[in-house]
Design a protein around this motif. Structure first.
Motif, short mmCIF file in Angstrom:
data_model
loop_
_atom_site.label_atom_id
_atom_site.label_comp_id
_atom_site.label_asym_id
_atom_site.label_seq_id
_atom_site.Cartn_x
_atom_site.Cartn_y
_atom_site.Cartn_z
N GLU A 56 0.83 -1.19 0.00
CA GLU A 56 0.00 0.00 0.00
C GLU A 56 0.87 1.26 0.00
O GLU A 56 1.76 1.40 0.83
N ASN A 57 0.63 2.15 -0.94
CA ASN A 57 1.36 3.40 -1.02
C ASN A 57 0.37 4.57 -1.03
O ASN A 57 -0.74 4.45 -1.53
N THR A 58 0.80 5.68 -0.49
CA THR A 58 -0.03 6.88 -0.49
C THR A 58 0.55 7.87 -1.49
O THR A 58 1.76 7.99 -1.62
N LYS A 59 -0.35 8.58 -2.16
CA LYS A 59 0.09 9.55 -3.15
C LYS A 59 0.05 10.98 -2.62
O LYS A 59 0.80 11.82 -3.09
N ASP A 60 -0.82 11.25 -1.67
CA ASP A 60 -0.91 12.60 -1.13
C ASP A 60 -1.26 12.55 0.36
O ASP A 60 -1.41 11.47 0.95
N GLU A 61 -1.39 13.71 0.95
CA GLU A 61 -1.66 13.80 2.39
C GLU A 61 -3.02 13.22 2.77
O GLU A 61 -3.18 12.63 3.84
N ARG A 62 -4.01 13.40 1.90
CA ARG A 62 -5.35 12.88 2.20
C ARG A 62 -5.34 11.36 2.27
O ARG A 62 -5.89 10.77 3.20
N GLU A 63 -4.68 10.71 1.32
CA GLU A 63 -4.58 9.25 1.35
C GLU A 63 -3.79 8.78 2.56
O GLU A 63 -4.13 7.77 3.18
N ARG A 64 -2.74 9.49 2.90
CA ARG A 64 -1.94 9.14 4.08
C ARG A 64 -2.80 9.26 5.34
O ARG A 64 -2.73 8.42 6.24
N HIS A 66 -6.10 8.94 5.52
CA HIS A 66 -7.08 7.84 5.52
C HIS A 66 -6.42 6.53 5.96
O HIS A 66 -7.01 5.75 6.71
N LYS A 67 -5.20 6.29 5.48
CA LYS A 67 -4.46 5.09 5.88
C LYS A 67 -4.16 5.12 7.37
O LYS A 67 -4.26 4.11 8.06
#
Length: 121
Positions: A56-64, A66-67
């Motif tokens: 699992e990788n995050t692309k931006d702060e919002r995804e980070r 949520h993770k």
């Protein structure tokens, strides 16, 4: 992205179904060969689930963010259910050491993960 998410949800659902069937409190479904196959199935789907979580990788702060929320909820849920199990079994004077070991591992993993994240980010 959507296909990856559906695959992850499918593997998670199959893992939950297999774990639920593995419980079989009335021993209606489980004979020894079926139980061994269920354990193998649970192991295979758990490894698949871990592969998705690990990659699992995050692309931006919002995804980070949520993770982070999902990880925190999983940690608190797992810890809470283990604490309930420890308390319940302690009151029955039959504490299973695996509950305590699992709780210790979860807590240690949380601490190690926090240290790792602090050093890496």
């Amino acid at each position: 992205m959507k296909n990856k998410f559906l695959t992850e949800i499918s593997i998670s659902a199959i893992l939950i179904i297999l774990l639920t069937l593995l419980l079989d409190p009335f021993m209606l479904l489980m004979t020894t060969p079926i139980q061994m196959m269920m354990i193998a199935g649970v192991l295979i789907f758990f490894v698949s689930f871990c592969a998705f979580v690990w990659r699992e990788n995050t692309k931006d702060e919002r995804e980070r963010f949520h993770k982070h929320i999902a990880s925190r909820l999983a940690y608190l849920s797992g810890s809470a259910i283990l604490i309930v199990g420890v308390i319940f079994q302690s009151l029955n004077h039959a504490l299973d050491p695996w509950l305590v070991i699992a709780l210790i591992v979860i807590i240690l993993a949380k601490i190690i993960g926090a240290i790792y994240a602090e050093k890496k980010y």
